[in-house]
Design a protein around this motif. Structure first.
Motif, PDB file in Angstrom:
ATOM      1  N   GLY A 204      28.097  77.236  44.534  1.00 51.43           N
ATOM      2  CA  GLY A 204      27.637  76.421  45.743  1.00 51.43           C
ATOM      3  C   GLY A 204      28.387  76.881  46.942  1.00 51.43           C
ATOM      4  N   ILE A 205      27.860  75.972  48.118  1.00 52.27           N
ATOM      5  CA  ILE A 205      28.686  76.086  49.294  1.00 52.27           C
ATOM      6  C   ILE A 205      30.319  75.625  49.159  1.00 52.27           C
ATOM      7  CG2 ILE A 205      28.660  75.343  51.625  1.00 52.27           C
ATOM      8  CD1 ILE A 205      25.863  74.823  51.397  1.00 52.27           C
ATOM      9  N   ARG A 206      30.930  76.660  49.503  1.00 49.61           N
ATOM     10  CA  ARG A 206      32.528  76.489  49.118  1.00 49.61           C
ATOM     11  C   ARG A 206      33.223  75.654  50.481  1.00 49.61           C
ATOM     12  NH1 ARG A 206      32.984  75.291  44.653  1.00 49.61           N
ATOM     13  NH2 ARG A 206      35.300  75.246  45.136  1.00 49.61           N
ATOM     14  N   GLU A 207      33.877  74.487  50.207  1.00 49.65           N
ATOM     15  CA  GLU A 207      34.550  73.942  51.209  1.00 49.65           C
ATOM     16  C   GLU A 207      35.925  73.843  51.189  1.00 49.65           C
ATOM     17  OE1 GLU A 207      31.100  70.283  51.952  1.00 49.65           O
ATOM     18  OE2 GLU A 207      32.562  69.997  50.661  1.00 49.65           O
ATOM     19  N   PHE A 208      36.631  73.980  52.139  1.00 51.80           N
ATOM     20  CA  PHE A 208      38.012  73.922  52.220  1.00 51.80           C
ATOM     21  C   PHE A 208      38.603  72.996  53.065  1.00 51.80           C
ATOM     22  CE2 PHE A 208      36.523  78.085  51.059  1.00 51.80           C
ATOM     23  CZ  PHE A 208      37.098  78.278  49.821  1.00 51.80           C
ATOM     24  N   LEU A 209      39.567  71.918  52.715  1.00 49.67           N
ATOM     25  CA  LEU A 209      40.066  70.981  53.625  1.00 49.67           C
ATOM     26  C   LEU A 209      41.263  71.383  54.442  1.00 49.67           C
ATOM     27  CD1 LEU A 209      40.314  67.941  54.601  1.00 49.67           C
ATOM     28  CD2 LEU A 209      41.626  67.435  52.415  1.00 49.67           C
ATOM     29  N   ILE A 210      41.347  71.384  55.656  1.00 47.65           N
ATOM     30  CA  ILE A 210      42.528  71.709  56.372  1.00 47.65           C
ATOM     31  C   ILE A 210      42.900  70.188  56.789  1.00 47.65           C
ATOM     32  CG2 ILE A 210      43.474  73.090  58.149  1.00 47.65           C
ATOM     33  CD1 ILE A 210      41.682  74.803  56.173  1.00 47.65           C
ATOM     34  N   PRO A 211      43.830  69.956  56.097  1.00 44.81           N
ATOM     35  CA  PRO A 211      44.403  68.586  56.581  1.00 44.81           C
ATOM     36  C   PRO A 211      45.019  68.237  58.168  1.00 44.81           C
ATOM     37  CG  PRO A 211      45.478  69.218  54.593  1.00 44.81           C
ATOM     38  CD  PRO A 211      44.640  70.376  55.107  1.00 44.81           C
ATOM     39  N   TYR A 212      44.625  67.101  58.788  1.00 49.52           N
ATOM     40  CA  TYR A 212      45.457  66.935  60.029  1.00 49.52           C
ATOM     41  C   TYR A 212      46.839  66.863  59.823  1.00 49.52           C
ATOM     42  CZ  TYR A 212      40.684  65.344  61.148  1.00 49.52           C
ATOM     43  OH  TYR A 212      39.324  65.337  61.245  1.00 49.52           O
ATOM     44  N   GLY A 213      47.682  67.327  60.855  1.00 48.11           N
ATOM     45  CA  GLY A 213      49.198  67.513  60.578  1.00 48.11           C
ATOM     46  C   GLY A 213      49.734  68.311  61.360  1.00 48.11           C
ATOM     47  N   ASP A 214      50.618  69.270  61.240  1.00 49.06           N
ATOM     48  CA  ASP A 214      51.317  69.939  62.396  1.00 49.06           C
ATOM     49  C   ASP A 214      50.480  70.666  63.177  1.00 49.06           C
ATOM     50  OD1 ASP A 214      53.590  68.722  61.556  1.00 49.06           O
ATOM     51  OD2 ASP A 214      54.326  70.185  60.006  1.00 49.06           O
ATOM     52  N   CYS A 215      49.500  71.627  62.732  1.00 48.55           N
ATOM     53  CA  CYS A 215      48.791  72.626  63.452  1.00 48.55           C
ATOM     54  C   CYS A 215      47.221  71.946  63.824  1.00 48.55           C
ATOM     55  CB  CYS A 215      48.490  73.820  62.371  1.00 48.55           C
ATOM     56  SG  CYS A 215      50.047  74.646  62.034  1.00 48.55           S
ATOM     57  N   ILE A 216      46.722  71.103  62.851  1.00 49.57           N
ATOM     58  CA  ILE A 216      45.477  70.622  63.405  1.00 49.57           C
ATOM     59  C   ILE A 216      45.651  69.185  63.572  1.00 49.57           C
ATOM     60  CG2 ILE A 216      42.954  70.034  62.666  1.00 49.57           C
ATOM     61  CD1 ILE A 216      43.421  72.900  62.689  1.00 49.57           C
ATOM     62  N   THR A 217      45.182  68.788  64.937  1.00 46.58           N
ATOM     63  CA  THR A 217      45.281  67.279  65.380  1.00 46.58           C
ATOM     64  C   THR A 217      43.929  66.689  64.997  1.00 46.58           C
ATOM     65  OG1 THR A 217      45.951  65.840  67.216  1.00 46.58           O
ATOM     66  CG2 THR A 217      44.613  67.935  67.641  1.00 46.58           C
ATOM     67  N   GLU A 218      44.054  65.249  64.865  1.00 50.39           N
ATOM     68  CA  GLU A 218      42.813  64.661  64.604  1.00 50.39           C
ATOM     69  C   GLU A 218      42.079  64.550  65.965  1.00 50.39           C
ATOM     70  OE1 GLU A 218      41.139  60.370  62.478  1.00 50.39           O
ATOM     71  OE2 GLU A 218      43.314  61.075  62.467  1.00 50.39           O
ATOM     72  N   PRO A 219      40.601  64.938  66.087  1.00 52.27           N
ATOM     73  CA  PRO A 219      39.804  65.057  67.151  1.00 52.27           C
ATOM     74  C   PRO A 219      39.696  63.929  68.090  1.00 52.27           C
ATOM     75  CG  PRO A 219      38.350  64.858  65.146  1.00 52.27           C
ATOM     76  CD  PRO A 219      39.866  65.164  64.519  1.00 52.27           C
ATOM     77  N   TYR A 220      39.912  62.705  67.676  1.00 51.29           N
ATOM     78  CA  TYR A 220      39.836  61.519  68.455  1.00 51.29           C
ATOM     79  C   TYR A 220      40.829  61.634  69.622  1.00 51.29           C
ATOM     80  CZ  TYR A 220      43.580  58.614  66.651  1.00 51.29           C
ATOM     81  OH  TYR A 220      44.643  58.163  66.102  1.00 51.29           O
ATOM     82  N   LYS A 221      42.017  62.246  69.301  1.00 51.99           N
ATOM     83  CA  LYS A 221      43.021  62.412  70.175  1.00 51.99           C
ATOM     84  C   LYS A 221      42.845  63.121  71.373  1.00 51.99           C
ATOM     85  CE  LYS A 221      46.593  61.465  66.430  1.00 51.99           C
ATOM     86  NZ  LYS A 221      47.748  62.125  65.998  1.00 51.99           N
ATOM     87  N   LYS A 222      41.620  63.785  71.346  1.00 52.53           N
ATOM     88  CA  LYS A 222      41.055  64.644  72.635  1.00 52.53           C
ATOM     89  C   LYS A 222      40.020  63.664  73.469  1.00 52.53           C
ATOM     90  CE  LYS A 222      42.989  68.378  71.072  1.00 52.53           C
ATOM     91  NZ  LYS A 222      43.952  69.137  71.890  1.00 52.53           N
ATOM     92  N   CYS A 223      39.919  62.622  72.925  1.00 55.64           N
ATOM     93  CA  CYS A 223      39.335  61.761  73.996  1.00 55.64           C
ATOM     94  C   CYS A 223      40.179  60.910  74.984  1.00 55.64           C
ATOM     95  CB  CYS A 223      38.673  60.787  73.292  1.00 55.64           C
ATOM     96  SG  CYS A 223      37.350  61.184  71.830  1.00 55.64           S
ATOM     97  N   PHE A 224      39.414  60.636  76.141  1.00 54.00           N
ATOM     98  CA  PHE A 224      40.098  59.818  77.011  1.00 54.00           C
ATOM     99  C   PHE A 224      39.579  58.492  76.836  1.00 54.00           C
ATOM    100  CE2 PHE A 224      39.699  63.883  79.540  1.00 54.00           C
ATOM    101  CZ  PHE A 224      40.956  64.088  79.886  1.00 54.00           C
ATOM    102  N   PHE A 225      40.561  57.385  76.545  1.00 50.75           N
ATOM    103  CA  PHE A 225      40.093  55.997  76.075  1.00 50.75           C
ATOM    104  C   PHE A 225      39.577  55.224  76.847  1.00 50.75           C
ATOM    105  CE2 PHE A 225      43.501  57.494  73.124  1.00 50.75           C
ATOM    106  CZ  PHE A 225      42.613  57.991  72.019  1.00 50.75           C
ATOM    107  N   ALA A 226      39.561  55.710  78.093  1.00 51.39           N
ATOM    108  CA  ALA A 226      38.524  54.695  79.140  1.00 51.39           C
ATOM    109  C   ALA A 226      36.998  55.290  79.181  1.00 51.39           C
ATOM    110  CB  ALA A 226      39.130  54.953  80.762  1.00 51.39           C
ATOM    111  N   CYS A 227      36.161  54.203  78.557  1.00 51.94           N
ATOM    112  CA  CYS A 227      34.805  54.578  78.344  1.00 51.94           C
ATOM    113  C   CYS A 227      34.095  54.619  79.684  1.00 51.94           C
ATOM    114  CB  CYS A 227      34.181  53.723  77.373  1.00 51.94           C
ATOM    115  SG  CYS A 227      34.845  54.026  75.871  1.00 51.94           S
ATOM    116  N   ASP A 228      33.333  55.699  79.591  1.00 51.40           N
ATOM    117  CA  ASP A 228      32.182  55.837  80.946  1.00 51.40           C
ATOM    118  C   ASP A 228      31.097  55.210  80.640  1.00 51.40           C
ATOM    119  OD1 ASP A 228      31.075  57.595  79.216  1.00 51.40           O
ATOM    120  OD2 ASP A 228      31.676  59.346  80.491  1.00 51.40           O
TER     121      ASP A 228
END
Length: 228
Positions: A204-228
């Motif tokens: 099948g389609i091979r998937e590989f999990l790269i966990p959030y941690g030291d090198c990969i940061t969770e994406p929501y942290k790239k948001c500015f939390f004041a919504c437009d």
């Protein structure tokens, strides 16, 4: 704010195409429609993107599947073979929806009457606040080369059971690496390879999990939390 602020509604297009009164092609296309009290301009553009994507799927199914399906139908009738209905199926799954980030993948399955069909996966991760797609490298925060780090994670996972991969997986994971082939989940980034890229169809389609941690940061942290 780091919770879900974007709602997603599933829309569906489906149809049957006939020849000589019999169905020779079926297709079904799912596509998302996003809504929120925030980011309305961005979401309008995303909705247009996925509507156009659905129209492209439909155009492909109607144009590229119907003619060979009719030819196969005529051949099968002439030789008293079973009629095999050609199929197009485009499905999506939203895998991450938090703050200003939405991530999803599409599986485009096509069956042409053979032993089995084939699937091609595509994916997008959107920073809705910035009204653009998010690149995987934007979540990477280590000094080691970005691609080198990811390939090390992939190889480490393969070594747990190399028997389900092609023998030359070492070369293939480099040759077929595509940084666009990823999506986000609550646990980490999923990097994937298409069917036959690094393993037989049965794997099948091979998937590989790269966990959030030291090198990969969770994406929501790239948001500015004041919504437009």
């Amino acid at each position: 704010m780091n919770g879900k602020v974007i709602d997603v509604k599933k829309l569906v297009i489906q149809n049957e195409m006939k020849y000589n009164g019999e169905v020779v092609v079926t297709y079904k296309i799912e596509y998302p429609q996003f809504s929120s009290r925030y980011y309305q301009k961005s979401l309008k553009a995303m909705n247009k993107y996925y509507y156009n994507k659905a129209m492209d799927f439909q155009k492909f199914y109607r144009k590229e599947l119907y003619k060979p399906a009719v030819e196969q139908y005529i051949y099968s009738k002439k030789n008293n073979f079973p009629i095999r209905v050609y199929e197009g199926l485009a499905t999506y799954r939203v895998t991450y929806n938090m703050a200003c980030i939405a991530s999803l993948f599409y599986d485009n399955y096509i069956y042409l009457g053979g032993a089995h069909g084939s699937t091609i996966r595509t994916s997008e991760t959107w920073n809705v606040q910035k009204a653009r797609r998010m690149e995987l490298y934007e979540m990477y925060e280590c000094e080691l080369d970005f691609k080198t780090y990811l390939l090390e994670q992939v190889k480490s996972e393969i070594l747990k059971d190399p028997s389900i991969y092609f023998e030359d997986y070492d070369e293939l994971i480099i040759e077929n690496f595509n940084s666009q082939n990823y999506y986000c989940t609550s646990k980490g980034v999923i990097l994937y390879y298409q069917q036959y890229d690094i393993a037989p169809y049965s794997s099948g389609i091979r998937e590989f999990l790269i966990p959030y941690g030291d090198c990969i940061t969770e994406p929501y942290k790239k948001c500015f939390f004041a919504c437009d």
